[in-house]
Design a protein around this motif. Sequence first.
Motif, PDB file in Angstrom:
ATOM      1  N   THR A  39      61.162  32.205 -14.168  1.00 41.65           N
ATOM      2  CA  THR A  39      60.223  32.052 -15.271  1.00 41.65           C
ATOM      3  C   THR A  39      60.224  30.611 -15.757  1.00 41.65           C
ATOM      4  N   VAL A  40      59.052  30.014 -15.865  1.00 39.54           N
ATOM      5  CA  VAL A  40      58.926  28.630 -16.319  1.00 39.54           C
ATOM      6  C   VAL A  40      59.347  28.544 -17.783  1.00 39.54           C
ATOM      7  N   GLN A  41      60.331  27.667 -18.066  1.00 40.33           N
ATOM      8  CA  GLN A  41      60.839  27.497 -19.428  1.00 40.33           C
ATOM      9  C   GLN A  41      60.266  26.256 -20.116  1.00 40.33           C
ATOM     10  N   LEU A  43      57.885  22.399 -19.279  1.00 41.79           N
ATOM     11  CA  LEU A  43      57.053  21.621 -18.363  1.00 41.79           C
ATOM     12  C   LEU A  43      57.098  20.148 -18.732  1.00 41.79           C
ATOM     13  N   ALA A  52      59.272  21.282 -13.802  1.00 44.84           N
ATOM     14  CA  ALA A  52      59.591  22.340 -14.758  1.00 44.84           C
ATOM     15  C   ALA A  52      61.033  22.789 -14.617  1.00 44.84           C
ATOM     16  N   VAL A  54      63.006  26.146 -14.450  1.00 42.63           N
ATOM     17  CA  VAL A  54      62.655  27.517 -14.089  1.00 42.63           C
ATOM     18  C   VAL A  54      63.919  28.373 -14.202  1.00 42.63           C
ATOM     19  N   LEU A  66      56.241  21.918  -9.604  1.00 39.81           N
ATOM     20  CA  LEU A  66      55.307  23.040  -9.604  1.00 39.81           C
ATOM     21  C   LEU A  66      54.048  22.705  -8.822  1.00 39.81           C
ATOM     22  N   VAL A  70      50.125  26.436 -13.764  1.00 36.74           N
ATOM     23  CA  VAL A  70      51.272  27.159 -14.312  1.00 36.74           C
ATOM     24  C   VAL A  70      51.465  26.754 -15.765  1.00 36.74           C
ATOM     25  N   VAL A  72      54.110  27.578 -19.444  1.00 37.04           N
ATOM     26  CA  VAL A  72      55.394  28.090 -19.909  1.00 37.04           C
ATOM     27  C   VAL A  72      55.294  29.603 -20.049  1.00 37.04           C
ATOM     28  N   ALA A  90      57.192  27.147  -7.318  1.00 31.98           N
ATOM     29  CA  ALA A  90      58.117  26.112  -7.759  1.00 31.98           C
ATOM     30  C   ALA A  90      58.888  25.650  -6.534  1.00 31.98           C
TER      31      ALA A  90
END
Length: 103
Positions: A39-41, A43, A52, A54, A66, A70, A72, A90
Amino acid sequence: MSVIVQNCRTCGGRWFPVRLLCPRCGGADLATKSIERGTVQHLTHLGDVVIASVACDPEPLLVARLHGPVEVGDVVELTDRPGPSGRPVAFVPPSATPREESS
């Protein structure tokens, strides 16, 4: 698609990049594990390049480039192979990933 990380067989922690000992428990019984998504936390935009952090469930937190639109909170597939895939991914460079052990 996936990225290979280390898994501590003693405490269950997952680590990236490669470690000689587990930073949590000091154990040396480390194996490899394939992680397919995260999960993207956060950017960071550097011109046309998007970097990112992740988060994988439960660990580790990876820094990746990335590809694709995409935001967050989005779940992305992880890969160690660059290039277009037709969906958001990613990319974690292969030089930073341990080799997967054969079972």
